[in-house]
Design a protein around this motif. Structure first.
Motif, short mmCIF file in Angstrom:
data_model
loop_
_atom_site.label_atom_id
_atom_site.label_comp_id
_atom_site.label_asym_id
_atom_site.label_seq_id
_atom_site.Cartn_x
_atom_site.Cartn_y
_atom_site.Cartn_z
N GLY A 46 52.32 0.86 36.52
CA GLY A 46 52.34 1.91 37.53
C GLY A 46 52.76 1.42 38.91
N ARG A 47 53.33 0.22 38.95
CA ARG A 47 53.76 -0.32 40.23
C ARG A 47 55.27 -0.17 40.36
N TYR A 48 55.70 0.21 41.56
CA TYR A 48 57.12 0.35 41.81
C TYR A 48 57.52 -0.42 43.05
N ALA A 49 58.65 -1.08 42.95
CA ALA A 49 59.15 -1.83 44.11
C ALA A 49 60.30 -1.07 44.74
N CYS A 50 60.45 -1.28 46.04
CA CYS A 50 61.62 -0.81 46.75
C CYS A 50 62.68 -1.91 46.57
N THR A 51 63.83 -1.54 46.01
CA THR A 51 64.85 -2.57 45.78
C THR A 51 66.01 -2.39 46.77
N VAL A 52 66.53 -3.52 47.23
CA VAL A 52 67.65 -3.49 48.16
C VAL A 52 68.77 -4.33 47.57
N GLY A 53 69.84 -3.68 47.17
CA GLY A 53 70.99 -4.39 46.61
C GLY A 53 71.90 -4.86 47.73
N ILE A 54 72.33 -6.10 47.65
CA ILE A 54 73.19 -6.66 48.70
C ILE A 54 74.47 -7.16 48.07
N THR A 55 75.59 -6.58 48.48
CA THR A 55 76.86 -6.99 47.89
C THR A 55 77.91 -7.18 48.97
N ALA A 140 54.07 -7.85 38.72
CA ALA A 140 53.37 -8.91 39.45
C ALA A 140 52.95 -8.45 40.85
N GLY A 141 53.32 -7.21 41.20
CA GLY A 141 52.84 -6.64 42.45
C GLY A 141 53.74 -6.85 43.65
N TRP A 142 55.01 -7.24 43.43
CA TRP A 142 55.93 -7.39 44.56
C TRP A 142 56.41 -6.02 45.00
N PRO A 143 56.18 -5.68 46.27
CA PRO A 143 56.50 -4.31 46.73
C PRO A 143 57.97 -4.12 47.08
N GLY A 144 58.68 -5.23 47.34
CA GLY A 144 60.09 -5.13 47.71
C GLY A 144 60.89 -6.23 47.07
N VAL A 145 62.10 -5.92 46.65
CA VAL A 145 62.96 -6.92 46.01
C VAL A 145 64.37 -6.82 46.58
N LEU A 146 64.85 -7.92 47.16
CA LEU A 146 66.25 -7.99 47.57
C LEU A 146 67.05 -8.51 46.38
N ILE A 147 68.17 -7.87 46.09
CA ILE A 147 68.99 -8.30 44.96
C ILE A 147 70.37 -8.67 45.47
N GLU A 148 70.67 -9.97 45.50
CA GLU A 148 72.00 -10.40 45.94
C GLU A 148 72.93 -10.54 44.75
N THR A 149 74.07 -9.90 44.82
CA THR A 149 75.06 -10.05 43.75
C THR A 149 76.30 -10.71 44.32
N VAL A 150 76.96 -11.45 43.49
CA VAL A 150 78.22 -12.07 43.87
C VAL A 150 79.34 -11.37 43.14
N GLY A 151 80.40 -11.12 43.86
CA GLY A 151 81.54 -10.50 43.21
C GLY A 151 81.44 -8.99 43.28
N VAL A 159 74.72 -2.62 39.38
CA VAL A 159 73.41 -3.17 39.75
C VAL A 159 73.02 -2.75 41.16
N VAL A 160 73.93 -2.94 42.12
CA VAL A 160 73.55 -2.61 43.50
C VAL A 160 73.41 -1.10 43.68
N GLU A 161 74.20 -0.35 42.94
CA GLU A 161 74.13 1.10 43.09
C GLU A 161 72.81 1.65 42.57
N ALA A 162 72.20 0.93 41.66
CA ALA A 162 70.93 1.38 41.10
C ALA A 162 69.75 0.99 41.97
N ALA A 163 70.01 0.26 43.05
CA ALA A 163 68.92 -0.13 43.96
C ALA A 163 68.49 1.07 44.80
N THR A 164 67.30 0.97 45.37
CA THR A 164 66.85 2.05 46.26
C THR A 164 67.81 2.17 47.44
N THR A 165 68.18 1.05 48.00
CA THR A 165 69.11 1.01 49.13
C THR A 165 70.16 -0.07 48.88
N THR A 166 71.40 0.25 49.15
CA THR A 166 72.49 -0.70 48.92
C THR A 166 73.14 -1.13 50.24
#
Ligand SMILES: Nc1nc2c(ncn2[C@@H]2O[C@H](COP(=O)(O)OP(=O)(O)OP(=O)(O)O)[C@@H](O)[C@H]2O)c(=O)[nH]1
Ligand SMILES: [Mg+2]
Length: 320
Positions: A46-55, A140-151, A159-166
């Motif tokens: 039941g835990r959700y993180a805010c994800t931020v995709g960085i490209t 594991a209870g992490w409230p926010g996740v930055l996702i760095e993609t290369v290329g 992947v980045v488009e599926a993030a909360t914020t891109t």
């Protein structure tokens, strides 16, 4: 790994043990069957993180920006995780490992969790690994996740488009190249970051971006354009604020749930595709596949007809 081990591991992840999380991510990366069991065990956290995709293009400063954002988060006493996605490619491999070491110096802080994940982008593996990894971080209870993609391949865009914020990271001096950058990359931006704003051409790039955004439909989110000098941490607070503003906009419009569905759909499609690819391979290696290829070669059936037969066989549970 027995299913008992998986249950115990999942319990430790849910309890927030870092070592267990690291182990779980390694298993998710390597073994899809274990991944299924683990994910099922996390499923109702039941835990959700805010994800931020960085490209952005290679060398645009994504990792440096990630480091600056980590510093920003800890200065605000917030917990933040990072997934650095590493598509298997001899060209990018060395650079990523370097990034990882740099970011891991920030990771001595217990409010920070940094992890690079490897997946074969060509097989769409990034799209499968990322949602699995994010769900483990959430468990594991992490409230926010930055996702760095290369290329800027399709898999990274998905992947980045599926993030909360891109975040799309650009550099000044690219000038006309903004138009040349794949339209897809500009389209997915929720926030534009002009990094290396210590260089010439910032105004031109800003102007180009403003023109681009002005042409978008009015009801659409207007991506803020922030300027950063990432290695000096300049603009990190503004970037943080822009991410927050976008999230608030989604929340206000009730669109957070839609973003969440998009994220789940990414994982669903990628994992199903992997399964289907494996089934295709299995049929092709069987007697039925051999017969199909023979009939194709002799001209008895057409390529489209053959593909329909192959797909139908692959879709059957006991294919072949
Ligand atoms: N002048 C200047 N250099 C910067 C800035 N931000 C990053 N750099 C430098 O740009 C180089 C590339 O930065 P990275 O953060 O590794 O870029 P990246 O986008 O993560 O690169 P890849 O992961 O290889 O795609 C490094 O040498 C940084 O120190 C900036 O704002 N100004
Ligand atoms: Mg990087």
């Amino acid at each position: 790994v027995s299913s008992i081990d998986v249950e115990a591991l999942a319990a430790r992840v849910l309890a927030g043990e870092r070592a267990a999380l690291a182990r779980a991510l390694t298993l998710l990366e390597r073994d899809r069957e274990v991944a299924l069991q683990l994910d099922a065990a996390f499923g109702r956290s039941g835990r959700y993180a805010c994800t931020v995709g960085i490209t952005g293009a290679p060398g645009a400063g994504k990792s440096t920006l990630v480091s600056a954002l980590l510093a920003e988060a800890t200065a605000r006493d917030q917990r933040l995780a990072v997934l650095a996605l590493d598509p298997v490619s001899p060209l990018t491999r060395g650079a990523i490992l370097g990034d990882r070491l740099r970011m891991e110096s920030a990771a001595a802080d217990e409010r920070v969790f940094v992890r690079s994940m490897t997946a074969d982008a060509r097989a769409g593996g990034l799209s499968a690994v990322t949602p699995l990894a994010v769900r483990a971080l959430e468990a594991a209870g992490w409230p926010g996740v930055l996702i760095e993609t290369v290329g800027v391949g399709q898999s990274e865009l998905d992947v980045v488009e599926a993030a909360t914020t891109t975040l799309v990271v650009l550099n000044p001096g690219w000038g006309d190249e903004v138009q040349a950058v794949k339209a897809g990359l500009m389209e997915v931006a929720d926030v534009f970051v002009i990094n290396k704003a210590d260089r010439e051409g910032v105004e031109e790039l800003q102007h180009d971006l403003e023109r681009l955004v002005a042409a978008w439909p009015a009801r659409r989110w207007r991506p803020p354009i922030v300027r950063t000098v990432a290695h000096q941490r300049l603009g990190a607070a503004e970037t943080w604020a822009a991410i927050g503003a976008h999230r608030a906009w989604l929340e206000q419009r009730g669109e957070l749930a839609a973003r969440r569905r998009r994220f789940l759909e990414l994982g669903l499609r990628a994992l199903a595709r992997e399964r289907f690819d494996a089934a295709l391979q299995e049929v092709l290696g069987s007697a039925a596949g051999e017969s199909l290829l023979q009939r194709l070669a002799s001209g008895e059936i057409s390529l489209p007809a053959g593909s329909i037969e192959l797909a139908a066989r692959a879709a059957q549970p006991a294919a072949g």
